[in-house]
Design a protein around this motif. Structure first.
Motif, PDB file in Angstrom:
ATOM      1  N   THR A 156      -6.791   0.465   3.961  1.00 40.82           N
ATOM      2  CA  THR A 156      -5.908  -0.710   3.982  1.00 40.82           C
ATOM      3  C   THR A 156      -5.551  -1.116   5.405  1.00 40.82           C
ATOM      4  O   THR A 156      -5.355  -2.301   5.692  1.00 40.82           O
ATOM      5  CB  THR A 156      -4.622  -0.421   3.155  1.00 40.82           C
ATOM      6  OG1 THR A 156      -5.008  -0.194   1.803  1.00 40.82           O
ATOM      7  CG2 THR A 156      -3.646  -1.576   3.203  1.00 40.82           C
TER       8      THR A 156
ATOM      9  N   VAL B 156      -6.050  -2.441  -5.830  1.00 40.94           N
ATOM     10  CA  VAL B 156      -7.283  -1.895  -5.254  1.00 40.94           C
ATOM     11  C   VAL B 156      -8.295  -1.754  -6.385  1.00 40.94           C
ATOM     12  O   VAL B 156      -7.982  -1.160  -7.430  1.00 40.94           O
ATOM     13  CB  VAL B 156      -7.013  -0.521  -4.592  1.00 40.94           C
ATOM     14  CG1 VAL B 156      -8.328   0.146  -4.171  1.00 40.94           C
ATOM     15  CG2 VAL B 156      -6.108  -0.678  -3.374  1.00 40.94           C
TER      16      VAL B 156
ATOM     17  N   PRO C 251      -9.706   6.351  -4.440  1.00 35.67           N
ATOM     18  CA  PRO C 251      -8.677   6.724  -3.478  1.00 35.67           C
ATOM     19  C   PRO C 251      -7.568   7.522  -4.166  1.00 35.67           C
ATOM     20  O   PRO C 251      -7.204   7.239  -5.295  1.00 35.67           O
ATOM     21  CB  PRO C 251      -8.156   5.375  -3.013  1.00 35.67           C
ATOM     22  CG  PRO C 251      -8.522   4.420  -4.079  1.00 35.67           C
ATOM     23  CD  PRO C 251      -9.707   4.968  -4.791  1.00 35.67           C
TER      24      PRO C 251
ATOM     25  N   ASP D 122       0.835  -1.204   0.000  1.00 34.01           N
ATOM     26  CA  ASP D 122       0.000   0.000   0.000  1.00 34.01           C
ATOM     27  C   ASP D 122       0.875   1.262   0.000  1.00 34.01           C
ATOM     28  O   ASP D 122       0.635   2.205  -0.757  1.00 34.01           O
ATOM     29  CB  ASP D 122      -0.922  -0.011   1.228  1.00 34.01           C
ATOM     30  CG  ASP D 122      -1.928   1.119   1.200  1.00 34.01           C
ATOM     31  OD1 ASP D 122      -2.952   0.977   0.513  1.00 34.01           O
ATOM     32  OD2 ASP D 122      -1.659   2.156   1.845  1.00 34.01           O
TER      33      ASP D 122
ATOM     34  N   TYR E 101      -6.122   1.007  -8.781  1.00 30.32           N
ATOM     35  CA  TYR E 101      -5.302   1.841  -7.891  1.00 30.32           C
ATOM     36  C   TYR E 101      -4.362   0.969  -7.066  1.00 30.32           C
ATOM     37  O   TYR E 101      -4.553  -0.243  -6.981  1.00 30.32           O
ATOM     38  CB  TYR E 101      -6.222   2.668  -6.982  1.00 30.32           C
ATOM     39  CG  TYR E 101      -7.334   3.327  -7.761  1.00 30.32           C
ATOM     40  CD1 TYR E 101      -7.052   4.354  -8.665  1.00 30.32           C
ATOM     41  CD2 TYR E 101      -8.652   2.884  -7.646  1.00 30.32           C
ATOM     42  CE1 TYR E 101      -8.061   4.931  -9.422  1.00 30.32           C
ATOM     43  CE2 TYR E 101      -9.660   3.464  -8.391  1.00 30.32           C
ATOM     44  CZ  TYR E 101      -9.373   4.476  -9.285  1.00 30.32           C
ATOM     45  OH  TYR E 101     -10.355   5.040 -10.049  1.00 30.32           O
TER      46      TYR E 101
ATOM     47  N   SER F 113      -8.724  -5.988  -0.789  1.00 29.59           N
ATOM     48  CA  SER F 113      -8.584  -4.663  -1.413  1.00 29.59           C
ATOM     49  C   SER F 113      -8.949  -4.653  -2.895  1.00 29.59           C
ATOM     50  O   SER F 113      -9.511  -3.677  -3.393  1.00 29.59           O
ATOM     51  CB  SER F 113      -7.153  -4.150  -1.230  1.00 29.59           C
ATOM     52  OG  SER F 113      -6.218  -5.046  -1.800  1.00 29.59           O
TER      53      SER F 113
ATOM     54  N   HIS G  14      -5.116   2.503  -0.622  1.00 31.57           N
ATOM     55  CA  HIS G  14      -6.446   2.900  -0.180  1.00 31.57           C
ATOM     56  C   HIS G  14      -6.380   3.297   1.302  1.00 31.57           C
ATOM     57  O   HIS G  14      -5.659   2.645   2.074  1.00 31.57           O
ATOM     58  CB  HIS G  14      -7.430   1.730  -0.366  1.00 31.57           C
ATOM     59  CG  HIS G  14      -8.862   2.129  -0.278  1.00 31.57           C
ATOM     60  ND1 HIS G  14      -9.484   2.377   0.915  1.00 31.57           N
ATOM     61  CD2 HIS G  14      -9.787   2.325  -1.250  1.00 31.57           C
ATOM     62  CE1 HIS G  14     -10.743   2.723   0.677  1.00 31.57           C
ATOM     63  NE2 HIS G  14     -10.952   2.701  -0.631  1.00 31.57           N
TER      64      HIS G  14
ATOM     65  N   GLY H 245     -12.351  -3.978  -3.181  1.00 23.76           N
ATOM     66  CA  GLY H 245     -12.804  -2.862  -2.357  1.00 23.76           C
ATOM     67  C   GLY H 245     -13.362  -3.322  -1.015  1.00 23.76           C
ATOM     68  O   GLY H 245     -14.128  -2.609  -0.364  1.00 23.76           O
TER      69      GLY H 245
END
Lengths: 127, 850
Positions: B324, B313, B847, B306, B318, B386, B321, B389
């Motif tokens: 996370t 994500v 995000p 992350d 992405y 993730s 987030h 989501g």
């Protein structure tokens, strides 16, 4: 809890303990097969032996290590798979291994070495 | 953890004796149990479920020298078992489980792995999957270096290998569960003689969903003596569980002798012990400062990924987030029981096989049951969390549990669900099309329902189970979405769903994923940090070198029955100070440990360089195998664009600063005044061109033609220029190589004719037709020889005929129209759960890059 108490300041490095220990458990006088080890240092001698702290007990994946009634940590060879994790995880590096042996070995506080030590550097004690 | 803690789980052992009494033995085979000598039993067991026949095959020195074991043996046996026209659900498809020569040692972490090989239903090329737990070692200690299963049973069967009594049986087992957490417990208790013997039984099973999807996994079990429960590890990738259920196997059971530390009868036990103790000590001293594997396993990297914008994500749109933190290690350290040995084989001090104990299930047929959940590991947390989501750990745990017990690969399932959810976000899917399932981002309950549908063989779950590649076609065929767009956003290569790392900003990792033999997984090369974060491999040649060395090196684990993690998820304390950065990445001291392990077990002295050579033989062989099955060329090594760069405007704009800067730095183009679409197009061209240059460099380094075919020289260098292998690449070679082949190999015209007719007749592919120079070419003596040796060619070029290019079967994604209609028809919307289309198209909160 029974354990082998050491007093290195009395040790003169005769290593009778090593010989007695390996002779008693493996029928040879071989320091590599002794649960107790004596090493010379700049200031004298260092005695390394299991203090029965028990940190190895939860490391064992097959519950081969446990305390007996006297509090001594014992290895059940029937259960042991010889993974040696207890050897790598011993905080004092007192769990032993030898290429001839499938399973590790350790001090069981039998006191043979204490009786063999002419300098009285070893004794069986409680803590 | 309290040493005397008693874990409370729902138990499934009631009535197991009655269940066992209902078994009917269909076939029985007696064998002499044996223990390996220097790591090998030198025999394997072949079972044909169709004819109920058992065959022992000898494994000779040539076989060991060329293929080593594990994945190597699996690929060799599979090659012999199938034809270029074989499909995954043909009876001749072969499931091979092989542990490898080092497997089963207890002194070194990660040494209990089995490699499973089969023709994959999702890729139609060979798949290999590396799995822990006790089956492989116990199979080996029963007397076999590999187990092959061909044919199809008429009805559900189990295969029981008793390595103590020396007996193999094929039995019906009508009453036991298909689902793995139940099946493993039931069969373990049925075939152990008493409580102490439970750890000597291991079960392989799939689950209810494996038969209704192409992404079925296999669960391998072991009995956890501390928790007093059976646990599961997965051979996850590529749908082997689907093949397993297609063969109507409910379970494989092995009952082996009690394990001791010298069961492999190694050449030098002391050498293995020294390496093992050294690594145990490193784990003891450094794990808390390095990866904390003993506390949280592979989930330690969730927060790291992350932080570097690398965590998938929302279908890889992405890389990070704000939520996370809810699924990172700070959460898992609370969920996983601490202070308990969690290795999936004896001696694994890395102990990453963590479990969530006494987890109360909230959905499905086991709702309310208290179970142990094996995991989640990083891939599951990222893929099912993730990437969908979903940042609620309880849903991730529940999803992990049902994936395992139903026999579904969590990686494919995570990538599939992420893809579906993005299709929902963009209006390609809606409640009508999903049968009422609201597949919005973050809907853990819907994700679980999708899984339950897969297990029941109904609804949208059936479509999801077809995998991303087929869904792309189904959705576009239905007119729900544009194929080109679907192709861009669906993360799969060769048909296999990508595993859970963002590769957009690491060109080398794009190659690490898509220039692989079996599809985009991280088993071959994980070079993101080396490339993107540390910039240690800046040129194409540097990247190509990394994409040569690491895949070859990592292949070696699978040849020997080892886990990759203890190689570099723990390092010697001075690794980074003692070695230059690129050398440090190879962890030289640990590579030496592997030299010691191999030589210590087999007595065959090898070097670090030999490790690469051993692997490369098998790696190049597998590449030719892909070609033999109709893939293995450049066009199958192409990533979907989402793996390379921003597909959508939202993606670009969420990281605009980065992408604009890249325009300036990489392309010397001023982004000012350009629309996002224009900038995206510039990026796309640049990134796609760049990838092709990487492909060229990697192919050169691997000794392949510009179309990705191993050259004759490469095959010769690796000692795998067996006639059938040469014949497979021949139509793709240069003229000079063809001339060379003509000079060195004899190809009898009549035999070619026979070969072609045999292929058509669908007879076993055991008789080979291409003859070879007897003196120079390696020989595989074991079982049906792969090649028939010929006399040396007397006159250059005289008897050679060019082998005609085989007509390749169509390799396009085959989704029959009828099947699609059937699948789509099965989706019946549930009136009450219909979600409004408008709501489905609601803009999604994106995000921002931190």
């Amino acid at each position: 809890m029974k354990y082998l108490k050491t007093n290195p300041s009395l040790c003169k490095g005769i290593k009778a303990c090593e010989k007695t220990c390996s002779k008693a458990f493996f029928k040879v006088e071989d320091p590599e097969k002794s649960a107790i080890r004596v090493k010379q240092t700049d200031s004298g001698f260092e005695i390394n032996v299991c203090n029965q702290c028990g940190e190895c007990i939860p490391i064992c994946p097959v519950k081969a290590l446990s305390r007996n009634k006297q509090g001594v940590v014992m290895l059940d060879k029937k259960l042991c798979v010889g993974c040696l994790m207890c050897v790598g995880y011993c905080p004092t590096l007192s769990m032993r291994t030898h290429p001839d042996l499938r399973e590790p070995f350790k001090c069981v506080a039998c006191g043979i070495c204490a009786r063999a030590c002419p300098e009285k550097a070893l004794e069986i004690a409680e803590k | 953890m309290d040493e005397n803690k008693v874990f409370e789980y729902t138990r499934y052992t009631e009535g197991i004796e009655t269940m066992k009494a209902a078994h009917k033995v269909l076939a029985e085979y007696a064998f002499t149990p044996s223990l390996p000598q220097k790591g090998y039993n030198n025999r394997s067991l072949h079972i044909d479920l169709g004819t109920l026949k058992f065959t022992e095959k000898k494994i000779g020195e040539d076989m060991k020298k060329t293929f080593t074991g594990g994945r190597g043996f699996g690929l060799k046996y599979l090659w012999d078992a199938i034809k270029p026209t074989t499909r995954w659900n043909d009876p001749e498809n072969d499931i091979i489980i092989s542990p490898g020569p080092i497997c089963g040692i207890t002194q070194y972490p990660g040494a209990g792995k089995s490699l499973v090989v089969a023709l994959s239903p999702i890729t139609n090329i060979p798949i290999d999957s590396n799995v822990g737990a006790y089956f492989g070692p116990l199979l080996k200690f029963s007397g076999f270096d590999a187990l092959e299963i061909q044919g199809k049973a008429k009805a559900d069967v189990i295969v029981v290998i008793d390595g103590v009594k020396g007996k193999v049986t094929i039995e019906t087992a009508p009453q036991e569960s298909l689902d793995s957490h139940v099946a493993a417990e039931q069969f373990t208790h049925q075939y152990a003689t008493d409580e102490a013997d439970l750890r000597n039984v291991s079960v392989v099973s799939a689950g209810a969903a494996a038969a209704h999807s192409l992404i079925g996994c296999l669960n391998f079990s072991y009995y956890d003596v501390r928790r007093k429960v059976t646990r599961l590890k997965q051979a996850g990738r590529g749908g082997i569980g689907t093949v397993f259920r297609d063969k109507k196997i409910k379970a494989l059971v092995v009952h082996g002798p009690q394990v001791k530390g010298d069961m492999n009868h190694p050449a030098d036990l002391g050498r293995i012990q020294r390496a093992g103790v050294k690594l145990h000590k490193e784990m003891h001293d450094f794990d808390d400062k390095m990866c904390t594997m003993r506390k949280v396993g592979t989930t330690n990297i969730v927060s790291v990924m992350d932080a570097y914008d690398l965590l998938p994500v929302m279908n890889f749109q992405y890389g990070s987030h704000p939520d996370t933190k809810n699924i990172d290690k700070t959460m898992w350290v609370q969920q996983f029981t601490q202070g308990i040995p969690d290795g999936c084989w004896y001696g694994c001090s890395m102990a990453c096989a963590h479990g969530v104990d006494e987890f109360a299930l909230r959905t499905g047929p086991y709702k309310g049951h208290k179970v142990i959940v094996d995991g989640p590991e990083y891939e599951t947390a990222a893929g099912c969390g993730s990437n969908c989501g979903i940042f609620d750990p309880l849903w991730v745990i529940e999803c992990n549990f049902y994936c395992d017990t139903y026999g579904i690969d969590t990686i494919s399932f995570g990538t599939i669900t992420g893809f579906i959810m993005e299709c929902w976000q963009r209006g390609i899917l809606n409640a009508e099309r999903t049968g009422g399932l609201d597949m919005s981002w973050g809907k853990g309950e819907s994700q679980l329902e999708l899984m339950h549908q897969m297990a029941r063989g109904e609804g949208f779950g059936l479509i999801a189970g077809q995998g991303v590649q087929r869904m792309k076609k189904i959705f576009s065929d239905q007119g729900w979405g544009d194929y080109a767009f679907l192709n861009d956003i669906g993360l799969e290569g060769k048909g296999l769903e990508q595993s859970e790392y963002m590769s957009k900003e690491s060109l080398a990792q794009q190659g690490g994923y898509y220039l692989t033999n079996k599809g985009p997984q991280h088993d071959e090369a994980w070079v993101i940090f080396m490339d993107m974060v540390n910039n240690q491999i800046p040129t194409f040649e540097d990247k190509a070198e990394a994409l040569y060395y690491f895949p070859m090196f990592r292949t070696w684990f699978g040849l020997n029955g080892l886990c990759k993690l203890p190689w570099n998820d723990i390092e010697p304390g001075d690794n980074r100070t003692k070695n230059a950065p690129m050398d440090a990445a190879k962890v030289p001291e640990h590579v030496q440990n592997y030299v010691d392990l191999f030589s210590g077990v087999t007595g065959r002295e090898i070097t670090k360089e030999e490790i690469i050579k051993m692997s490369e033989r098998v790696y190049q062989f597998q590449r030719v195998f892909d070609l033999r099955m109709g893939k293995g060329t450049r066009k199958y090594d192409q990533p979907p664009y989402r793996a390379m760069g921003p597909v959508t405007k939202e993606e670009y704009e969420s990281r605009q600063e980065r992408y604009d800067k890249q325009l300036m730095d990489w392309m010397q183009i001023d982004p000012a005044g350009k629309s996002t679409e224009e900038k995206m197009a510039l990026h796309r061209k640049y990134r796609e061109d760049r990838y092709q240059k990487l492909v060229d460099a990697v192919y050169r380094r691997r000794g392949w033609t510009s179309n990705g075919i191993p050259t004759l020289e490469t095959l010769k260098r690796n000692g795998i220029d067996f006639p059938e292998v040469v014949a497979t690449v021949l139509p793709h070679l240069s003229e000079s190589e063809v001339r060379e082949v003509r000079a060195a190999y004899t190809v009898d015209k009549k035999e070619i004719k026979n070969k072609i007719s045999k292929t058509k007749d669908k007879k076993p592919a055991s008789k080979k037709t291409v003859k070879q120079d007897k003196k120079n070419k390696p020989k595989i003596k074991d079982k049906k020889p792969a090649v028939k040796k010929a006399k040396p060619t007397p006159k250059k070029g005289k008897t050679i005929k060019k082998i005609p290019a085989k007509k390749k079967p169509a390799k396009k994604v085959i989704v029959k129209k009828k099947t699609v209609q059937k699948l789509v028809k099965k989706i019946k919307p549930k009136a009450k759960r219909t979600v409004k289309k408008a709501a489905a198209k609601k803009p999604v909160k994106k995000p921002k890059k931190k």
